[in-house]
Scaffold this active site. Structure first.
Site, mmCIF file in Angstrom:
data_model
loop_
_atom_site.group_PDB
_atom_site.id
_atom_site.type_symbol
_atom_site.label_atom_id
_atom_site.label_comp_id
_atom_site.label_asym_id
_atom_site.label_seq_id
_atom_site.Cartn_x
_atom_site.Cartn_y
_atom_site.Cartn_z
ATOM 1 N N ASP A 197 -24.587 77.656 49.853
ATOM 2 C CA ASP A 197 -23.837 78.435 48.935
ATOM 3 C C ASP A 197 -24.720 78.986 47.898
ATOM 4 O O ASP A 197 -25.369 78.248 47.022
ATOM 5 C CB ASP A 197 -22.780 77.806 48.417
ATOM 6 N N GLN A 200 -25.282 81.162 43.033
ATOM 7 C CA GLN A 200 -26.003 81.031 41.629
ATOM 8 C C GLN A 200 -27.319 80.828 41.794
ATOM 9 O O GLN A 200 -28.096 81.541 41.149
ATOM 10 C CB GLN A 200 -25.627 79.578 40.824
ATOM 11 N N CYS A 359 -13.733 76.405 38.268
ATOM 12 C CA CYS A 359 -13.645 76.524 39.660
ATOM 13 C C CYS A 359 -14.432 75.225 40.589
ATOM 14 O O CYS A 359 -14.726 75.381 41.502
ATOM 15 C CB CYS A 359 -13.995 77.643 40.505
HETATM 16 N N1 PMP Z 1 -20.056 79.360 44.833
HETATM 17 C C1 PMP Z 1 -20.547 79.353 43.531
HETATM 18 C C2 PMP Z 1 -21.648 78.146 43.088
HETATM 19 C C3 PMP Z 1 -20.113 80.199 42.424
HETATM 20 O O1 PMP Z 1 -20.518 80.029 41.280
HETATM 21 C C4 PMP Z 1 -19.111 81.213 42.699
HETATM 22 C C5 PMP Z 1 -18.512 82.078 41.666
HETATM 23 N N2 PMP Z 1 -18.172 81.545 40.590
HETATM 24 C C6 PMP Z 1 -18.656 81.302 43.822
HETATM 25 C C7 PMP Z 1 -19.221 80.533 45.169
HETATM 26 C C8 PMP Z 1 -17.380 82.273 44.452
HETATM 27 O O2 PMP Z 1 -17.998 83.527 44.314
HETATM 28 P P1 PMP Z 1 -17.037 84.797 44.065
HETATM 29 O O3 PMP Z 1 -16.001 84.358 43.282
HETATM 30 O O4 PMP Z 1 -17.828 85.955 43.817
HETATM 31 O O5 PMP Z 1 -16.360 84.884 45.590
#
Ligand code: PMP
Length: 401
Positions: A197, A200, A359
């Site tokens: 992922d 960031q 989140c």
């Molecule tokens: N992974 C990480 C580490 C994030 O910070 C985020 C967004 N806050 C996401 C995944 C998901 O990204 P998106 O909401 O743009 O799909």
């Protein structure tokens, strides 16, 4: 010490926000956009929008060219060479869901998926759902006190039962780089698939997919100063060959009948329906802009600002940093003060920071917190932004304590 961002004037929203009394310190949620991107979107819409890969007419050919140029630019940004493809999705979250559905047939009851304790819901819930559908075990790698994955624990938890590792490169709560190369190596030694992922991580430094060796790498354009509604999924050829399409519809088809259809290979086979054309073209313009930003100057600017942020927080009595943040952001809690109250007072003073669980509820729970305030930085932030933040923080704390 005064730190001025040489890039601030390239982002018109910073001025506009300042006129509204706002200090923007929430770039980890979404970043402001450079003028170069705004110009590219205006140009596209003012000169003829068109769908891609379908039409034989000139506007269609121009849109397709610009769209495919961006695919190439993303490939260069990630230094893919010829090791894989760039697939455009509607965001990082869509990319994780694509993977969790598209890889599903590869799993059998009892197989294990390994994640870490700090994953964003986007890189947790799709795997959790897959585990529930298929009777798999979700294994959670613990963290060390400074907020990185515990490699000792990982070396036993990643084992012959591991079918897939999904791991964040840079934590959106802790601001800590994770030992992704080591974890990817551990997983590969057991022939497991690897998903990183980069939502960031991609914003802070350049990452080389050939060197990193993961099978899949995911990010969202909107955090990298690009448009929202666009996600990037890099997939290595061998891994893409095992991925089944998740969404079905226009343009991903080779041949279709009423009873049967065959599908295109990557990347188009994973881009069903009209893709986010303007967004992808805008991402291309953003990458052009970022390619002109001197990477080492940017990294140094961000590091100095981050140091000011962390030092300022550490100096204040009763403030506790969450983990040991290394880059771009810092989350904190204040003894005896509720996050929501503090966030409210900061908002009232025009400070745009985030408060809550970011989140990552399981991580916040594991840390024994009810939430945290997160301050995050972008290329365009100056030390003056942090001064305003600290003034507002001091005033708020005076009221609350
Ligand atoms: N992974 C990480 C580490 C994030 O910070 C985020 C967004 N806050 C996401 C995944 C998901 O990204 P998106 O909401 O743009 O799909």
């Amino acid at each position: 010490m005064s730190l001025i961002s040489p890039w601030r004037t390239d982002f018109p929203a910073l001025d506009a926000l300042e006129r509204q009394g706002q200090v923007y310190l929430d770039s980890a949620a979404t970043a402001q956009k450079p003028q170069a991107l705004i110009d590219a979107l205006t140009h596209y819409y003012a000169n003829g929008a068109a769908n891609v890969h379908r039409a034989q007419h000139l506007p269609g050919a121009m849109a397709t060219q610009a769209f495919e140029d961006t695919r190439h630019k993303v490939g260069e940004w990630l230094n893919l060479g010829t090791c894989g493809h760039v697939i455009f999705t509607h965001g990082a979250t869509s990319a994780f869901n694509l993977l969790a559905y598209g890889l599903e047939p590869l799993f059998q009851t009892g197989d294990e998926i390994v994640i870490s304790a700090l994953e964003h819901h986007a890189n947790l819930l799709p795997w959790q759902q897959l585990a529930q559908r298929r009777g798999l075990k979700l294994v959670v790698l613990p963290l060390t006190a400074d907020g990185t994955v515990d490699l000792d624990a990982a070396s036993s938890l990643i084992n012959a039962r591991t079918r897939l590792l999904a791991i964040s490169q840079l934590s959106n709560v802790l601001g800590t780089w994770q030992p992704v190369s080591t974890l990817v190596e551990m997983a590969k030694a057991h022939h497991a698939l690897t998903v990183v992922d980069g939502a960031q991580g991609v914003v802070h430094g350049r990452h080389d997919m050939q060197a990193l060796g993961c099978d899949f790498y995911v990010f969202s354009s909107h955090k990298l100063y690009g448009p929202d509604g666009v996600g990037v999924l890099f997939g290595r050829h061998e891994a893409l060959a095992r991925l089944r399409p998740w969404q079905f519809g226009g343009e991903m088809v080779l041949q279709a009948g009423y009873e049967h259809a065959t599908f295109r290979p990557a990347p188009l086979g994973f881009e069903a329906g009209t893709p986010p054309v303007s967004g992808v073209i805008g991402l291309g313009a953003t990458l052009d802009y970022l390619n002109d930003v001197n990477q080492s100057t940017a990294t140094e600017h961000e590091a100095r600002l981050h140091e000011l942020l962390c030092t300022g927080l550490r100096l204040r009595e009763g403030i506790r940093l969450v983990g040991v943040p290394q880059v771009a952001l810092a989350s904190f809690v204040v003894e005896g003060v509720h996050n929501a109250d503090l966030a409210h007072l900061l908002t009232e003073q025009g400070i745009a920071v985030r408060a809550g669980h970011h989140c990552a509820i399981p991580l916040i729970d594991r840390l024994g917190l009810s939430g945290a305030i997160r301050v995050s930085l972008g290329l365009y932030n100056d030390s003056a932004d942090l001064e305003r933040f600290f003034d507002a923080l001091d005033q708020a704390l005076e009221l609350l304590r």
